[in-house]
Scaffold this active site. Sequence first.
Site, PDB file in Angstrom:
ATOM      1  N   HIS A  20      82.441  45.989  42.748  1.00  0.00           N
ATOM      2  CA  HIS A  20      81.438  46.399  41.757  1.00  0.00           C
ATOM      3  C   HIS A  20      81.626  47.884  41.450  1.00  0.00           C
ATOM      4  O   HIS A  20      81.014  48.753  42.075  1.00  0.00           O
ATOM      5  CB  HIS A  20      80.017  46.135  42.254  1.00  0.00           C
ATOM      6  CG  HIS A  20      78.987  46.190  41.165  1.00  0.00           C
ATOM      7  ND1 HIS A  20      78.292  45.083  40.743  1.00  0.00           N
ATOM      8  CD2 HIS A  20      78.550  47.213  40.392  1.00  0.00           C
ATOM      9  CE1 HIS A  20      77.461  45.428  39.761  1.00  0.00           C
ATOM     10  NE2 HIS A  20      77.610  46.730  39.539  1.00  0.00           N
ATOM     11  N   HIS A  22      82.220  50.358  37.826  1.00  0.00           N
ATOM     12  CA  HIS A  22      82.331  50.435  36.375  1.00  0.00           C
ATOM     13  C   HIS A  22      83.331  51.506  35.949  1.00  0.00           C
ATOM     14  O   HIS A  22      83.521  52.511  36.634  1.00  0.00           O
ATOM     15  CB  HIS A  22      80.965  50.723  35.761  1.00  0.00           C
ATOM     16  CG  HIS A  22      80.003  49.597  35.919  1.00  0.00           C
ATOM     17  ND1 HIS A  22      79.984  48.499  35.090  1.00  0.00           N
ATOM     18  CD2 HIS A  22      79.024  49.367  36.841  1.00  0.00           C
ATOM     19  CE1 HIS A  22      79.036  47.661  35.476  1.00  0.00           C
ATOM     20  NE2 HIS A  22      78.441  48.169  36.540  1.00  0.00           N
ATOM     21  N   GLU A 209      68.314  43.086  39.390  1.00  0.00           N
ATOM     22  CA  GLU A 209      68.139  44.490  39.774  1.00  0.00           C
ATOM     23  C   GLU A 209      66.951  45.062  39.008  1.00  0.00           C
ATOM     24  O   GLU A 209      65.889  45.283  39.570  1.00  0.00           O
ATOM     25  CB  GLU A 209      69.398  45.311  39.507  1.00  0.00           C
ATOM     26  CG  GLU A 209      69.244  46.750  40.013  1.00  0.00           C
ATOM     27  CD  GLU A 209      70.376  47.666  39.606  1.00  0.00           C
ATOM     28  OE1 GLU A 209      70.652  48.623  40.350  1.00  0.00           O
ATOM     29  OE2 GLU A 209      70.974  47.449  38.538  1.00  0.00           O
ATOM     30  N   ASP A 287      79.212  51.017  42.291  1.00  0.00           N
ATOM     31  CA  ASP A 287      78.612  50.924  40.965  1.00  0.00           C
ATOM     32  C   ASP A 287      79.118  52.029  40.037  1.00  0.00           C
ATOM     33  O   ASP A 287      80.059  51.823  39.280  1.00  0.00           O
ATOM     34  CB  ASP A 287      77.090  50.935  41.080  1.00  0.00           C
ATOM     35  CG  ASP A 287      76.400  50.273  39.894  1.00  0.00           C
ATOM     36  OD1 ASP A 287      77.095  49.841  38.969  1.00  0.00           O
ATOM     37  OD2 ASP A 287      75.154  50.175  39.905  1.00  0.00           O
ATOM     38  N   ASP A 288      78.506  53.219  40.089  1.00  0.00           N
ATOM     39  CA  ASP A 288      78.868  54.339  39.212  1.00  0.00           C
ATOM     40  C   ASP A 288      78.841  55.642  40.016  1.00  0.00           C
ATOM     41  O   ASP A 288      77.875  56.417  39.925  1.00  0.00           O
ATOM     42  CB  ASP A 288      77.897  54.429  38.041  1.00  0.00           C
ATOM     43  CG  ASP A 288      77.976  53.227  37.124  1.00  0.00           C
ATOM     44  OD1 ASP A 288      78.958  53.137  36.370  1.00  0.00           O
ATOM     45  OD2 ASP A 288      77.072  52.372  37.182  1.00  0.00           O
TER      46      ASP A 288
END
Length: 349
Positions: A20, A22, A209, A287-288
């Site tokens: 996961h 991005h 989420e 994630d980020d």
Amino acid sequence: MAGEGERRRDLASLPKAHLHLHFTGSMSIPTLVDLAERRDMELPTKLVDGVALDVPYNKRGWNRFQHLYDVARAAVRGEHALRTVVRRAAEEDAAEGSRRLELQMDPTSYASSVGGLQEALDIVCDEAAIASAATGVQVGIVVAASRIRHPLDARTLARLAARRAGTGPGEVCAFGLNNNEREGRTEEWSGAFRIARRAGLPGVPHGGELRGARHLAQVVEHLEPSRIGHGVRAVEDPDLLSRIIDRGITFEVCPASNVHLGVFRDVDDVPLTTLLDAGASVALGADDPLLFQSRLTDQYELARSVHRLDDAGLARLARDSIRASFASDDDKRAWLADVDAWLAEELDF
């Protein structure tokens, strides 16, 4: 559970898969600054100081995050920038023990700077193959549609992704759906996911989420995912949680982002151990990192220091991530053996 004063193994050397992450959000601040300077683009101070989302709980949320993400994405223009993002993401993961990285991107966001959707995806896939060979981290690409665009656009992306479907380095390994969960009706994207599945591409949509268990149930019903991006709100409905586990759907849990987006007040509120105790398959993700300032190994450190997982528990998370990846079975067996070797290491006292 980890005990006080216990000697523990190095988490950066723990073999794992990163499922996961991005595209734009994968960048480090130096990478963002470098790309912005090439475009003579001025960046907000709070973004380059690494405090973009470091705000009180009552000021956290999606809109703040999305605004800053859009600013960062504006720096990613042209073939050089696309290749730089892929290469550096692979390098960062190599330093954290990753064996497999499945990097998520929406070609629509970058198409205009390289001549089209096909060109954007071709560049990213080509560099993923090059970076895999250079770093030893196998990089697959997840093509993801956006909830803020029309569902017909998602079908176009699914067909585009299908042309490059595969499990190896530089191939498209899955199809996703991201952006604000509050947008659109989930069933409207089911057609795109059917196109992807017919091409052999598993579904990895976001859900559970920003919105709760009821919405997550719609994602599971209509999109038939193999993995769920986040999914942490499943704990609000034990029956739903059981159904997800029974279907073998893996949760891609990103503790730091859950906190920075205001889903939970503190990291210890993230229901990681609740999911694990229920028997869920959980793959930790960053994630980020650009905005959350927390990379993959940091998520494992949070699992250790906050959720009190011992090395066996952390190895379980690593195994879950590898098994839930879309790599070949042979690669998975090799990486799982590496996890066993990590756990079998003798510690010096």
